[in-house]
Design a protein around this motif. Structure first.
Motif, PDB file in Angstrom:
ATOM      1  N   TYR B  76      -2.911 -10.551  14.152  1.00 21.52           N
ATOM      2  CA  TYR B  76      -3.957 -10.423  13.146  1.00 21.52           C
ATOM      3  C   TYR B  76      -3.753  -9.143  12.339  1.00 21.52           C
ATOM      4  N   GLU B  77      -3.601  -9.298  11.056  1.00 20.13           N
ATOM      5  CA  GLU B  77      -3.393  -8.198  10.113  1.00 20.13           C
ATOM      6  C   GLU B  77      -2.427  -7.142  10.650  1.00 20.13           C
ATOM      7  N   PRO B  78      -1.212  -7.560  11.003  1.00 14.57           N
ATOM      8  CA  PRO B  78      -0.303  -6.574  11.616  1.00 14.57           C
ATOM      9  C   PRO B  78       0.373  -5.652  10.606  1.00 14.57           C
ATOM     10  N   HIS B  79       0.531  -6.135   9.370  1.00 11.05           N
ATOM     11  CA  HIS B  79       1.278  -5.349   8.390  1.00 11.05           C
ATOM     12  C   HIS B  79       0.464  -5.161   7.112  1.00 11.05           C
ATOM     13  N   GLN B  80       0.708  -4.025   6.484  1.00 15.54           N
ATOM     14  CA  GLN B  80       0.087  -3.757   5.185  1.00 15.54           C
ATOM     15  C   GLN B  80       1.194  -3.545   4.168  1.00 15.54           C
ATOM     16  N   PHE B  81       1.024  -4.129   3.021  1.00 15.48           N
ATOM     17  CA  PHE B  81       2.033  -4.013   1.983  1.00 15.48           C
ATOM     18  C   PHE B  81       1.465  -3.237   0.797  1.00 15.48           C
ATOM     19  N   PRO B  82       2.066  -2.096   0.468  1.00 16.00           N
ATOM     20  CA  PRO B  82       1.613  -1.371  -0.729  1.00 16.00           C
ATOM     21  C   PRO B  82       1.927  -2.198  -1.969  1.00 16.00           C
ATOM     22  N   LEU B  83       0.969  -2.267  -2.871  1.00 16.07           N
ATOM     23  CA  LEU B  83       1.168  -3.055  -4.099  1.00 16.07           C
ATOM     24  C   LEU B  83       1.278  -2.168  -5.331  1.00 16.07           C
ATOM     25  N   ASP B  84       0.480  -1.109  -5.368  1.00 15.21           N
ATOM     26  CA  ASP B  84       0.511  -0.198  -6.521  1.00 15.21           C
ATOM     27  C   ASP B  84       0.469   1.241  -6.029  1.00 15.21           C
ATOM     28  N   TRP B  85       1.014   2.109  -6.840  1.00 20.70           N
ATOM     29  CA  TRP B  85       1.072   3.514  -6.461  1.00 20.70           C
ATOM     30  C   TRP B  85       0.457   4.384  -7.559  1.00 20.70           C
ATOM     31  N   HIS B  86      -0.161   5.483  -7.164  1.00 23.89           N
ATOM     32  CA  HIS B  86      -0.640   6.488  -8.126  1.00 23.89           C
ATOM     33  C   HIS B  86       0.569   7.256  -8.658  1.00 23.89           C
ATOM     34  N   PRO B  87       0.393   7.963  -9.780  1.00 18.92           N
ATOM     35  CA  PRO B  87       1.528   8.743 -10.301  1.00 18.92           C
ATOM     36  C   PRO B  87       2.075   9.752  -9.287  1.00 18.92           C
ATOM     37  N   ASP B  88       1.216  10.254  -8.394  1.00 15.81           N
ATOM     38  CA  ASP B  88       1.712  11.225  -7.400  1.00 15.81           C
ATOM     39  C   ASP B  88       2.417  10.557  -6.217  1.00 15.81           C
ATOM     40  N   GLY B  89       2.536   9.251  -6.252  1.00 18.30           N
ATOM     41  CA  GLY B  89       3.280   8.559  -5.199  1.00 18.30           C
ATOM     42  C   GLY B  89       2.433   7.989  -4.086  1.00 18.30           C
ATOM     43  N   THR B  90       1.157   8.334  -4.073  1.00 20.47           N
ATOM     44  CA  THR B  90       0.302   7.780  -3.015  1.00 20.47           C
ATOM     45  C   THR B  90      -0.063   6.335  -3.354  1.00 20.47           C
ATOM     46  N   VAL B  91      -0.344   5.602  -2.308  1.00 20.12           N
ATOM     47  CA  VAL B  91      -0.606   4.171  -2.489  1.00 20.12           C
ATOM     48  C   VAL B  91      -1.985   3.962  -3.091  1.00 20.12           C
ATOM     49  N   ALA B  92      -2.031   3.163  -4.147  1.00 18.31           N
ATOM     50  CA  ALA B  92      -3.308   2.891  -4.817  1.00 18.31           C
ATOM     51  C   ALA B  92      -3.913   1.572  -4.348  1.00 18.31           C
ATOM     52  N   ARG B  93      -3.056   0.614  -4.009  1.00 17.50           N
ATOM     53  CA  ARG B  93      -3.558  -0.713  -3.634  1.00 17.50           C
ATOM     54  C   ARG B  93      -2.661  -1.292  -2.541  1.00 17.50           C
ATOM     55  N   MET B  94      -3.320  -1.837  -1.531  1.00 17.78           N
ATOM     56  CA  MET B  94      -2.573  -2.422  -0.402  1.00 17.78           C
ATOM     57  C   MET B  94      -3.003  -3.864  -0.223  1.00 17.78           C
ATOM     58  N   PHE B  95      -2.184  -4.582   0.503  1.00 20.45           N
ATOM     59  CA  PHE B  95      -2.567  -5.948   0.852  1.00 20.45           C
ATOM     60  C   PHE B  95      -2.153  -6.200   2.294  1.00 20.45           C
ATOM     61  N   ALA B  96      -3.112  -6.617   3.100  1.00 19.24           N
ATOM     62  CA  ALA B  96      -2.832  -6.919   4.512  1.00 19.24           C
ATOM     63  C   ALA B  96      -3.133  -8.394   4.746  1.00 19.24           C
ATOM     64  N   PRO B  97      -2.115  -9.244   4.776  1.00 23.79           N
ATOM     65  CA  PRO B  97      -2.377 -10.660   5.044  1.00 23.79           C
ATOM     66  C   PRO B  97      -3.053 -10.832   6.408  1.00 23.79           C
ATOM     67  N   ASP B  98      -3.907 -11.834   6.493  1.00 24.49           N
ATOM     68  CA  ASP B  98      -4.726 -12.001   7.704  1.00 24.49           C
ATOM     69  C   ASP B  98      -3.899 -12.255   8.960  1.00 24.49           C
ATOM     70  N   PHE B  99      -2.925 -13.136   8.847  1.00 23.03           N
ATOM     71  CA  PHE B  99      -2.165 -13.516  10.040  1.00 23.03           C
ATOM     72  C   PHE B  99      -0.669 -13.419   9.781  1.00 23.03           C
ATOM     73  N   TYR B 100       0.033 -13.117  10.857  1.00 22.96           N
ATOM     74  CA  TYR B 100       1.493 -13.231  10.820  1.00 22.96           C
ATOM     75  C   TYR B 100       1.911 -14.115  11.986  1.00 22.96           C
ATOM     76  N   LEU B 101       2.717 -15.122  11.681  1.00 17.72           N
ATOM     77  CA  LEU B 101       3.185 -16.050  12.715  1.00 17.72           C
ATOM     78  C   LEU B 101       4.676 -15.796  12.931  1.00 17.72           C
ATOM     79  N   PRO B 102       5.025 -15.046  13.974  1.00 18.14           N
ATOM     80  CA  PRO B 102       6.434 -14.662  14.157  1.00 18.14           C
ATOM     81  C   PRO B 102       7.375 -15.848  14.297  1.00 18.14           C
ATOM     82  N   GLU B 103       6.894 -16.915  14.910  1.00 19.10           N
ATOM     83  CA  GLU B 103       7.755 -18.083  15.150  1.00 19.10           C
ATOM     84  C   GLU B 103       8.273 -18.682  13.838  1.00 19.10           C
TER      85      GLU B 103
END
Lengths: 204, 169
Positions: B76-103
């Motif tokens: 459940y929500e194992p990974h977060q993916f940065p989508l946008d960054w501020h000019p200083d390099g910090t993450v502005a927007r993230m996306f964490a998909p609800d589920f990851y199915l390793p199989e």
């Protein structure tokens, strides 16, 4: 005994259920024609395997399709059925409080499949979770080959991406289909056609 | 009466130099209560892991149960993916998909919002696919979930409408 149901209006002969269906998607004739095509295709593909073809379906939705498909395959083959316990939530309990169950085979194959060509017949492949479980289990029995024939294929919701679906009748639209084995709460299975269930029946 | 002189107390540093003052900690035995708690926790986890995951929506819990039922591993929500960054390099927007199915190496995102309200989520998903094209992700809309979970006898909404004709389903 008198017939309590009113006379059937044309093809929609199941008048008690027909008001719940918004549209007939595939008529009896459409389905019969497509099943015959699939049967011919399978016959051509498996012509060389002799008596080693095993065709089995997963009850209950597959019954009409399996019956029609196996009769459309012009080869010596063995058929069987398998039953697995369906997911049944206990109503009235919050999901996080309910203990999780796991799928079980309630009726296994009577025919050995090791070293033989196996064709799994399914009425509809949606997420593919059921078939993934079955296919994984059949692979452990080491068949010569494994393929899946489905009447309806809906890829938009597919979770199991590794299924060997070789034969597909129709691409299922983004609707709740009933009839020709497909059910909603165990009803509609006996409709000879496939229709779209009205949305208000299964949701708000 | 003679006085017996006691031996002077040695300095700690002297003992350390001699190697006598070693930290001798007797083998720690967990208190029986603690062992029991751990055992119970493990048992509880095996019997119902959902108590230990904080799902954002009950539909997610149902989805997880369906996956478990079909013996599909999920996270459940194992990974977060940065989508946008501020000019200083910090993450502005993230996306964490609800589920990851390793199989299946697949992410699944569920949304119970109405179709016209999912524009933001769709935009996030488009951005995710642009930035991370190698990722497999499936978005389940409200209608998909309704249909999917209805197959398993689960209503996404609590209300069940009586169908025309009064046939109780």
């Amino acid at each position: 005994m008198s017939n309590v149901l009113p006379p059937p209006p044309g093809d929609l002969s199941y008048s008690a259920l027909s008001p719940l269906i918004s549209k007939v998607l595939y008529s009896k004739e459409n389905i019969a024609s497509r099943v015959s095509e699939l049967g011919r295709q399978i016959t051509a593909d498996y012509a060389g395997v002799g008596r080693d073809l095993v065709v089995f379906g997963i009850l209950k939705g597959v019954l009409p399709f399996q019956a029609d498909l196996t009769r459309a395959i012009d080869l010596p083959l063995q058929t069987d059925v398998m039953t697995i316990s369906g997911y049944r939530p206990e109503n009235g309990q919050a999901p996080e409080r309910r203990p999780p169950g796991v799928v079980r085979i309630t009726k296994d194959l009577d025919i050995p499949v090791s070293g033989r060509h196996v064709l799994i017949v399914e009425d509809m492949v949606d997420t593919g979770l059921t078939l993934n479980f079955i296919a994984r289990m059949i692979r452990q029995r080491q068949p010569a080959s494994l393929a899946i024939a489905t009447l309806f294929n809906r890829e938009a919701n597919r979770l199991a991406l590794n299924l060997p679906i070789r034969y597909s009748g129709f691409d299922a639209p983004d609707d709740f289909l009933v009839g020709y084995g497909l059910d909603y709460r165990e009803l509609f299975r006996n409709l000879p056609y496939v229709g779209i269930l009205k949305k208000e029946i299964y949701s708000l | 009466m003679t006085l017996t002189l006691l031996t002077p107390i040695p300095e700690q540093t002297a003992l350390l130099a001699e190697g006598k003052l070693t930290a001798r900690i007797t083998k720690f035995r967990p208190i029986s209560g603690l062992t029991r708690t751990r055992g119970l926790r493990k048992k509880k986890w095996r019997s119902n892991p959902y108590q230990f995951v904080r799902f954002a929506h009950p539909v997610e819990a149902e989805f997880a149960k369906v996956l478990t039922y079909y013996r599909v591993r999920w996270l459940y929500e194992p990974h977060q993916f940065p989508l946008d960054w501020h000019p200083d390099g910090t993450v502005a927007r993230m996306f964490a998909p609800d589920f990851y199915l390793p199989e299946f190496d697949l992410y699944a995102e569920l949304t119970t919002q109405k179709q016209n309200l999912v524009t933001r989520k769709n935009a996030k998903l488009r951005r995710l696919r642009e930035l991370y094209p190698e990722i497999n992700i499936r978005l389940f809309y409200r209608k998909d979930l309704q249909r999917l979970l209805a197959r398993f006898g689960i209503a996404v909404s609590s209300q069940i409408v009586t169908p025309p004709g009064g046939l109780a389903l």
